[in-house]
Design an enzyme around this catalytic site. Structure first.
Site, PDB file in Angstrom:
ATOM      1  N   ARG A  21      -0.584  -3.184  11.191  1.00 31.30           N
ATOM      2  CA  ARG A  21       0.632  -3.768  10.606  1.00 31.30           C
ATOM      3  C   ARG A  21       1.572  -4.335  11.674  1.00 31.30           C
ATOM      4  NH1 ARG A  21       2.412  -1.800   5.340  1.00 31.30           N
ATOM      5  NH2 ARG A  21       0.503  -1.415   4.196  1.00 31.30           N
ATOM      6  N   ARG A  25       7.790  -5.952   8.647  1.00 27.38           N
ATOM      7  CA  ARG A  25       9.248  -5.933   8.477  1.00 27.38           C
ATOM      8  C   ARG A  25      10.064  -5.467   9.677  1.00 27.38           C
ATOM      9  NH1 ARG A  25       8.622  -2.958   2.884  1.00 27.38           N
ATOM     10  NH2 ARG A  25       7.035  -2.090   4.233  1.00 27.38           N
ATOM     11  N   ARG A  34       9.859 -14.014   5.246  1.00 33.73           N
ATOM     12  CA  ARG A  34       9.556 -13.276   4.004  1.00 33.73           C
ATOM     13  C   ARG A  34      10.563 -13.600   2.899  1.00 33.73           C
ATOM     14  NH1 ARG A  34       8.409 -11.454   0.008  1.00 33.73           N
ATOM     15  NH2 ARG A  34       7.849  -9.369  -0.676  1.00 33.73           N
ATOM     16  N   ASP A  72      -3.572  -8.731   2.677  1.00 36.94           N
ATOM     17  CA  ASP A  72      -3.453  -7.346   2.233  1.00 36.94           C
ATOM     18  C   ASP A  72      -4.764  -6.899   1.620  1.00 36.94           C
ATOM     19  OD1 ASP A  72      -1.123  -5.262   1.846  1.00 36.94           O
ATOM     20  OD2 ASP A  72      -2.476  -5.062   0.146  1.00 36.94           O
ATOM     21  N   TYR A 153      -6.487   2.326  -5.885  1.00 32.22           N
ATOM     22  CA  TYR A 153      -5.364   1.509  -6.360  1.00 32.22           C
ATOM     23  C   TYR A 153      -5.650   0.918  -7.739  1.00 32.22           C
ATOM     24  CZ  TYR A 153      -2.814   1.777  -1.982  1.00 32.22           C
ATOM     25  OH  TYR A 153      -2.090   2.234  -0.916  1.00 32.22           O
TER      26      TYR A 153
HETATM   27  O1  CP3 Z   1      -1.855  -5.143  10.040  1.00 32.54           O
HETATM   28  C1  CP3 Z   1      -1.365  -6.256   9.788  1.00 32.54           C
HETATM   29  O2  CP3 Z   1      -0.355  -6.727  10.398  1.00 32.54           O
HETATM   30  C2  CP3 Z   1      -2.086  -7.164   8.787  1.00 32.54           C
HETATM   31  C3  CP3 Z   1      -1.624  -7.135   7.460  1.00 32.54           C
HETATM   32  C4  CP3 Z   1      -1.799  -5.901   6.559  1.00 32.54           C
HETATM   33  C5  CP3 Z   1      -0.889  -5.624   5.519  1.00 32.54           C
HETATM   34  N1  CP3 Z   1      -1.405  -4.591   4.784  1.00 32.54           N
HETATM   35  C6  CP3 Z   1       0.356  -6.381   5.279  1.00 32.54           C
HETATM   36  C7  CP3 Z   1       1.394  -5.803   4.404  1.00 32.54           C
HETATM   37  C8  CP3 Z   1      -2.832  -4.955   6.480  1.00 32.54           C
HETATM   38  C9  CP3 Z   1      -4.029  -4.743   7.393  1.00 32.54           C
HETATM   39  C10 CP3 Z   1      -2.567  -4.137   5.341  1.00 32.54           C
HETATM   40  C11 CP3 Z   1      -3.479  -3.060   4.917  1.00 32.54           C
HETATM   41  C12 CP3 Z   1      -3.120  -2.245   3.761  1.00 32.54           C
HETATM   42  N2  CP3 Z   1      -2.397  -2.622   2.653  1.00 32.54           N
HETATM   43  C13 CP3 Z   1      -3.566  -0.901   3.553  1.00 32.54           C
HETATM   44  C14 CP3 Z   1      -4.475  -0.117   4.483  1.00 32.54           C
HETATM   45  C15 CP3 Z   1      -3.761   0.464   5.627  1.00 32.54           C
HETATM   46  C16 CP3 Z   1      -2.677   1.458   5.244  1.00 32.54           C
HETATM   47  O3  CP3 Z   1      -1.513   1.117   5.485  1.00 32.54           O
HETATM   48  O4  CP3 Z   1      -3.004   2.525   4.716  1.00 32.54           O
HETATM   49  C17 CP3 Z   1      -3.035  -0.488   2.324  1.00 32.54           C
HETATM   50  C18 CP3 Z   1      -3.228   0.892   1.694  1.00 32.54           C
HETATM   51  C19 CP3 Z   1      -2.320  -1.570   1.766  1.00 32.54           C
HETATM   52  C20 CP3 Z   1      -1.638  -1.635   0.449  1.00 32.54           C
HETATM   53  C21 CP3 Z   1      -0.197  -1.924   0.610  1.00 32.54           C
HETATM   54  N3  CP3 Z   1       0.322  -3.167   0.909  1.00 32.54           N
HETATM   55  C22 CP3 Z   1       0.886  -1.020   0.468  1.00 32.54           C
HETATM   56  C23 CP3 Z   1       0.747   0.465   0.182  1.00 32.54           C
HETATM   57  C24 CP3 Z   1       2.063  -1.753   0.671  1.00 32.54           C
HETATM   58  C25 CP3 Z   1       3.473  -1.258   0.485  1.00 32.54           C
HETATM   59  C26 CP3 Z   1       3.952  -0.456   1.606  1.00 32.54           C
HETATM   60  C27 CP3 Z   1       4.817  -1.303   2.473  1.00 32.54           C
HETATM   61  O5  CP3 Z   1       4.719  -1.187   3.707  1.00 32.54           O
HETATM   62  O6  CP3 Z   1       5.626  -2.078   1.908  1.00 32.54           O
HETATM   63  C28 CP3 Z   1       1.687  -3.090   0.990  1.00 32.54           C
HETATM   64  C29 CP3 Z   1       2.586  -4.221   1.313  1.00 32.54           C
HETATM   65  C30 CP3 Z   1       2.410  -4.861   2.642  1.00 32.54           C
HETATM   66  N4  CP3 Z   1       1.199  -5.174   3.191  1.00 32.54           N
HETATM   67  C31 CP3 Z   1       3.441  -5.299   3.514  1.00 32.54           C
HETATM   68  C32 CP3 Z   1       2.814  -5.885   4.618  1.00 32.54           C
HETATM   69  C33 CP3 Z   1       3.482  -6.545   5.806  1.00 32.54           C
HETATM   70  C34 CP3 Z   1       4.935  -5.189   3.261  1.00 32.54           C
HETATM   71  C35 CP3 Z   1       5.344  -6.087   2.126  1.00 32.54           C
HETATM   72  C36 CP3 Z   1       6.552  -6.978   2.374  1.00 32.54           C
HETATM   73  O7  CP3 Z   1       6.791  -7.441   3.497  1.00 32.54           O
HETATM   74  O8  CP3 Z   1       7.232  -7.250   1.388  1.00 32.54           O
END
Ligand code: CP3
Length: 341
Positions: A21, A25, A34, A72, A153
């Site tokens: 990640r 943010r 964003r 994602d 999910y």
């Molecule tokens: O690593 C990176 O920079 C690449 C992008 C990436 C995202 N999600 C962007 C994201 C990657 C590799 C993921 C993987 C992901 N997504 C996982 C596996 C790894 C882990 O964290 O366990 C999972 C379970 C998800 C599902 C997911 N997506 C969740 C649970 C959430 C909400 C939690 C949060 O941090 O908001 C997301 C949203 C998400 N995915 C964001 C980002 C940058 C934030 C959303 C936003 O900016 O509005």
């Protein structure tokens, strides 16, 4: 040099480093971009913007070894026709998926790999753009969720465990569909410029052995086997919380370990069999100071003399100060590897 070769190279180029990640943010430039996109997936599927976001961390921290494509794991249910939205506040904070009904499943069964790839096709354009704009020595990481985590999910975390006992054959069908889609998604990412791919399986813990073998291990094995057959030289990284994964013979090239894995276990038991990635606590990256420096040093001293990629044990937190990230990148890239002692 791909990331696996960098992980193994214990002299010359230093320890490879990236952060799960790393685009997100905690970066003001991410938050600014964003704001223009109402729904998170709209940002993921805008190749111009997603390319910019993917490259943001490398502009901030030029010594990072890799970019991970901005997307994602939940684009898989989305591509199969299950609506996905992301809520920033309130009780439903995080991703929310439309309920998994028999009707929805009938529709999913009809989705062919071609239809699926068409639905998520902006991702491939993003990969091509990023590869064209990324320095050749930097790796581009593609990724997907592993079937069990995706199904968690899609069906719901409680429902899936119940279903595993009450309707195992139905769950098997769902998981098989995900194996097929994840495989073609990762292959398409490789064709579009990804140098290596990471499978994310953060929900794979806590299952009894028989269910874990059927619904987590074998599906991941199938994906690895297909990818290895089609792209033998593309490294496969696996993030899992179940390190007994390695008691089996078909392994990923890199095991990305959770914060909870003890360094001595990682070094003595895991690293002789596989390159390790991890496992700094993201909370410590928020805290900073002497405790951070000390822990980074301990991780390097334990693991960096063997095949190793520095990373976190979970994704970077939105409250992370940028200075702490720079400090860790400096410390890790200045570390001299001398080969395993
Ligand atoms: O690593 C990176 O920079 C690449 C992008 C990436 C995202 N999600 C962007 C994201 C990657 C590799 C993921 C993987 C992901 N997504 C996982 C596996 C790894 C882990 O964290 O366990 C999972 C379970 C998800 C599902 C997911 N997506 C969740 C649970 C959430 C909400 C939690 C949060 O941090 O908001 C997301 C949203 C998400 N995915 C964001 C980002 C940058 C934030 C959303 C936003 O900016 O509005």
């Amino acid at each position: 040099m791909n990331i696996l070769e960098k992980a193994h190279n214990q002299t010359g180029i230093g320890v490879p480093i990236w952060f799960m990640r790393q685009a997100g943010r905690y970066l003001p430039e991410y938050r600014a971009l964003r704001e223009y996109f109402g729904q998170f997936l709209d940002l993921c599927f805008d190749p111009e913007a997603a390319c910019e976001v993917t490259l943001q961390p490398l502009l901030r921290f030029p010594k990072l070894s890799a970019a991970i494509i901005f997307s994602d794991i939940l684009i898989v249910p989305y591509g199969l026709g299950q609506e996905v939205s992301f809520h920033e506040n309130g009780v439903q904070k995080g991703p929310v998926l439309k309920p998994f009904t028999p009707h929805l499943w009938e529709g999913m069964k009809a989705v062919t790999p071609d239809l699926f790839l068409e639905k998520v096709s902006p991702l491939f354009e993003t990969l091509q753009k990023v590869r064209a704009n990324l320095a050749p020595e930097k790796n581009l990481i593609g990724f997907a969720g592993a079937p069990w985590t995706l199904a968690t999910y899609m069906l719901g975390a409680l429902q899936i465990r119940h279903t595993a006992y009450t309707q195992p054959d139905f769950l098997h069908e769902v998981i098989d569909k995900l194996v097929q889609m994840v495989t073609c998604l990762l292959e398409a990412q490789i064709r579009s410029g990804a140098d290596c791919v990471q499978l994310f399986d953060p929900h794979s813990q806590g299952l009894p052995d028989d269910l874990w073998t059927r619904f987590c291990l074998k599906p991941v094995h199938k994906i690895i086997a297909s990818l290895k057959e089609a792209h033998p030289n593309v490294p496969i990284l696996l993030y899992t919380k179940v390190t007994s994964f390695l008691l089996n013979d078909l392994n990923p090239d890199v095991l990305s370990i959770d914060t909870a894995v003890p360094l001595s276990y990682a070094r003595n038991i895991l690293q002789p069999r596989v390159a390790i990635q991890g496992n700094l606590d993201p909370e410590l990256l928020v805290v900073g100071g002497g405790a951070l420096t000390k822990r980074v040093q301990a991780i390097l001293d334990s693991l960096a003399h063997g095949p190793f990629i520095f990373n976190l044990g979970h994704g970077i937190l939105p409250t992370t100060p940028i200075d702490h990230v720079s400090q860790v990148v400096e410390q890790v890239t200045n570390f001299k590897r001398v080969g395993k002692v």
